[in-house]
Design an enzyme around this catalytic site. Structure first.
Site, PDB file in Angstrom:
ATOM      1  N   ASP A  80      -5.162 -10.035  -8.100  1.00 51.26           N
ATOM      2  CA  ASP A  80      -5.285  -9.033  -9.164  1.00 51.26           C
ATOM      3  C   ASP A  80      -4.350  -8.510  -9.822  1.00 51.26           C
ATOM      4  O   ASP A  80      -3.774  -8.759 -11.021  1.00 51.26           O
ATOM      5  CB  ASP A  80      -6.320  -8.013  -8.793  1.00 51.26           C
ATOM      6  CG  ASP A  80      -5.924  -7.466  -7.681  1.00 51.26           C
ATOM      7  OD1 ASP A  80      -5.197  -7.508  -6.924  1.00 51.26           O
ATOM      8  OD2 ASP A  80      -6.615  -6.623  -7.116  1.00 51.26           O
ATOM      9  N   GLU A 110       0.715  -1.377  -0.209  1.00 54.37           N
ATOM     10  CA  GLU A 110       0.050  -0.134   0.063  1.00 54.37           C
ATOM     11  C   GLU A 110       1.017   1.459  -0.046  1.00 54.37           C
ATOM     12  O   GLU A 110       0.526   2.243  -0.546  1.00 54.37           O
ATOM     13  CB  GLU A 110      -0.886  -0.026   1.143  1.00 54.37           C
ATOM     14  CG  GLU A 110      -1.800  -1.082   1.249  1.00 54.37           C
ATOM     15  CD  GLU A 110      -2.958  -0.931   0.308  1.00 54.37           C
ATOM     16  OE1 GLU A 110      -2.774   0.005  -0.679  1.00 54.37           O
ATOM     17  OE2 GLU A 110      -4.025  -1.996   0.352  1.00 54.37           O
ATOM     18  N   ARG A 170       0.891   3.863  -3.165  1.00 51.42           N
ATOM     19  CA  ARG A 170       0.198   4.914  -3.084  1.00 51.42           C
ATOM     20  C   ARG A 170       1.110   5.992  -2.719  1.00 51.42           C
ATOM     21  O   ARG A 170       1.118   7.212  -3.401  1.00 51.42           O
ATOM     22  CB  ARG A 170      -0.951   4.906  -1.902  1.00 51.42           C
ATOM     23  CG  ARG A 170      -1.974   3.977  -2.138  1.00 51.42           C
ATOM     24  CD  ARG A 170      -2.858   3.872  -0.935  1.00 51.42           C
ATOM     25  NE  ARG A 170      -3.767   2.764  -0.908  1.00 51.42           N
ATOM     26  CZ  ARG A 170      -5.093   2.771  -0.509  1.00 51.42           C
ATOM     27  NH1 ARG A 170      -5.729   3.869  -0.020  1.00 51.42           N
ATOM     28  NH2 ARG A 170      -5.584   1.689  -0.506  1.00 51.42           N
ATOM     29  N   GLU A 202     -11.765   0.630 -10.638  1.00 52.16           N
ATOM     30  CA  GLU A 202     -11.647  -0.619 -11.319  1.00 52.16           C
ATOM     31  C   GLU A 202     -12.479  -0.378 -12.800  1.00 52.16           C
ATOM     32  O   GLU A 202     -11.886  -0.602 -13.874  1.00 52.16           O
ATOM     33  CB  GLU A 202     -11.570  -1.776 -10.889  1.00 52.16           C
ATOM     34  CG  GLU A 202     -10.452  -2.333  -9.986  1.00 52.16           C
ATOM     35  CD  GLU A 202     -10.791  -1.527  -8.428  1.00 52.16           C
ATOM     36  OE1 GLU A 202      -9.770  -1.460  -7.795  1.00 52.16           O
ATOM     37  OE2 GLU A 202     -12.079  -1.342  -8.185  1.00 52.16           O
TER      38      GLU A 202
END
Length: 637
Positions: A367, A223, A227, A536
């Site tokens: 993913d 993360e 980010r 998405e």
């Protein structure tokens, strides 16, 4: 009349001709035309007496026409006595009857050559394009306004915190306390040209972020990389670093972003160097640069394989290869592991370097592994065909595996979806699809054309059979993802959907929109009905519009944006996630995720923008929508 000639293939005379077709005929003209076009004409002229009478009749009619004055005879006459021609001479529609009797036959509209037809069609087409362009500029502005509203709520109630809770009007640190919303939103503000936000966010980073990095405790490697590190590096390029685009002339110097990124990355490297295998630990303690595995000891496959774009770019701009070397070891190692037709389990052990369990899915924890296979390869630009070809091969094999193992159609209406294999390749298929899986449409399209338009790729004969299959799946899946929105009462998608198949069905769990064609295809369980403002679907609509140039993807994106505006906007500032998208009014969850500003609104803005803004053949987006330049491409400001 000159405006007629510019836009239509007719002259002034042609317009007069068209008007003439509808003029009222006088009583005398009716007698004249009837006489000379009927059998009376032929029989009466067969004798001398008839000829004499005919001559008398002709002279009589001529006399009457010379002396008779009729009322206005056409629509144009009623509107005015005449119009000016191109030489400013009055063209009369009245005049003598004899003049009209003796006038030359009117000229028919000219036959146009194919070139002339093309010119006039293109003029109309250009006008349509201008009208359409202004519509999307206005919609772009609406997204920009939404971004400013979201940012205003954050700065009013949560500045310096990771995330805003817009309903209760305070901030919360859920990502390590690095002001994640500020860094995530910065390059969105640069792309949109919101200089006030760029200045405010840049100033906060310059004054506070480095201090926080040196003092804060535990953060998640994945993360924080996508980010914060990703946001800093993108801001570095877009503000002019490394001869970058310089979309902004406000905020600190680009080196501030780069030096902060390097300090952060040096601490994150401990996740790699502390592990006994090439697979990094999941958690890092920033203040002392130590790392440890997650509770349970396993790392997510997607998390360890979604670091490479960021660390590769940092090595490129800093001149220090250590970042890229550590990150690329992960993919080089995964290359050697056994897979199921290119598909991999969602957990991997840093202790053994092996996959753990058999659960295969393209939703959470799986993913972005597939996303980064193709994107890391694309990032290398002209050099990608050398030592990183294995990534493209892994991606190609995995997409074959997706089509063979995970793709099915719903009943009764045949929506294409990507399911899961929770018990491995020999276990039962689950018709469950996370909203996260909707990233796949954009990735498939990008992998097929490598960022250029489908039209150009077809013209240059660059698409093979696999590419065309992947493009077809991309479009089918995007349709399904959009219908996950349209099938609910709010027009917003749930976090997870199930699909009605011959082997799976649950009644009474539809999305609430009974008018949807697919209300019986999509099943939404009570625990899955929340919406987190995820990006998405609009991400894939952006990629598909850029690549196929089909305007329907823009229209779908606009419908989704309108639903966000209607149900998630908080009047006092910010936007809120929702508890249940199937009920109206939906209860608000009181959380604005950083990715709403960093991804969702950015992709919507770019969807409505000209394709020259952050072009896909010059940039690759990380998993948090932060664009990095493709190696070897020139990005003009």
């Amino acid at each position: 009349m000159s405006s007629f000639n510019k836009s239509l293939p007719y002259t002034t005379k042609d317009v007069h001709y068209d008007n003439a077709k509808f003029r009222h005929r006088s009583f005398f003209k009716v007698i004249y035309q009837t006489f000379f076009t009927s059998n009376v004409k032929r029989t009466s002229l067969s004798c001398s007496t008839g000829k004499f009478l005919s001559l008398l009749l002709i002279f009589g009619i001529a006399y009457l026409m010379l002396t008779h004055t009729s009322p206005a005879n056409s629509v144009t006459d009623r509107l005015g006595k005449g119009v000016k021609n191109s030489k400013d001479k009055l063209v009369s529609y009245g005049g003598s009857r004899l003049g009209k009797l003796l006038r030359k036959p009117p000229r028919l509209p000219p036959r146009l050559s194919p070139d002339q037809k093309g010119f006039n069609n293109s003029s109309s087409h250009e006008s349509d394009k201008l009208n359409a362009g202004s519509k999307w500029i206005a919609r772009q502005q609406s997204v920009k306004d939404a971004f400013i509203h979201a940012w205003s709520g954050y700065t009013k109630y949560a500045i310096g915190y990771d995330e805003l809770m817009p309903v209760s009007q305070h901030g919360v640190d859920g990502l390590g306390g690095l002001g994640a919303t500020i860094v995530d939103a910065l390059d969105t503000a640069m792309i949109m040209g919101v200089d006030e936000v760029v200045s405010e966010a840049g100033s906060w980073i310059e004054k506070h972020l480095l201090d926080r990095i040196t003092k804060k405790g535990q953060v998640n490697l994945f993360e924080t990389t996508i980010r914060v590190l990703g946001g800093l590096l993108s801001a570095y390029h877009l503000s002019g670093g490394e001869q970058g685009m310089k979309l902004t002339h406000t905020g600190p110097k680009p080196t501030v972003y780069l030096e902060t990124a390097k300090n952060l990355a040096d601490r994150l490297l401990s996740a790699f160097t502390s592990s006994p295998t090439p697979i990094p630990f999941s958690d890092v303690i920033l203040h002392d640069s130590t790392a440890h595995p997650a509770s349970g000891g396993l790392s997510s496959t997607s998390e360890v394989s979604t670091l490479q774009l960021e660390f590769n770019y940092l090595s490129a701009v800093s001149g220090d290869p250590k970042y890229s070397i550590e990150a690329m070891k992960v993919l080089e190692h995964i290359r050697t592991l056994p897979k199921v037709e290119g598909l991999v389990p969602i957990y991997i052990s840093p202790q053994t370097g092996e996959f753990s369990g058999e659960n295969i899915r393209l939703g959470s924890r799986g993913d972005s592994y597939y996303e980064y296979l193709i994107k890391v390869w694309l990032q290398q630009g002209t050099a990608r065909d050398n030592n990183l070809t294995y990534l493209y091969d892994m991606y190609t094999e995995a997409m074959k595996g997706v089509r063979h193992r995970l793709v099915q159609k719903s009943i009764p209406n045949g929506l294409v979806f990507v399911g899961e294999l929770p018990y491995g390749s020999d276990g039962a298929f689950s018709p469950k699809m996370d909203h996260l899986v909707c990233f796949l449409s954009g990735t498939l399209a990008l992998g097929a054309t490598k960022g250029i338009t489908k039209e150009k790729a077809m013209k240059d004969n660059l698409l093979n059979f696999e590419d065309l299959e992947n493009l077809k799946l991309a479009e089918d899946l995007a349709k399904t993802c959009f219908e996950m929105y349209a099938v609910t009462s709010t027009g917003l998608a749930p976090e997870i959907a199930y699909f009605h198949t011959k082997d799976f069905s649950e009644g009474g769990l539809d999305g609430g929109n009974k008018s949807s064609e697919y209300v019986k295809d999509i099943i939404i369980k009570p625990a899955d009905r929340h919406n987190l403002l995820r990006p998405e679907t609009v991400e894939s609509l952006f990629f598909l519009y850029r690549i196929t140039e089909d305007p329907k993807y823009r229209e779908w994106g606009w419908q989704i944006f309108e639903a966000f505006e209607k149900y998630t906007k908080v009047d006092t500032g910010g936007y809120s996630s929702l508890d249940d998208v199937t009920t109206i009014p939906p209860h608000r969850r009181d959380k604005m995720e950083t990715f709403f500003l960093g991804e969702t609104l950015k992709y919507l803005y770019l969807l409505f923008a000209d394709s020259s803004l952050i072009p896909l053949d010059k940039f690759v987006f990380n998993s948090e929508a932060h664009p990095f330049p493709i190696k070897g491409t020139k990005n003009d400001s």
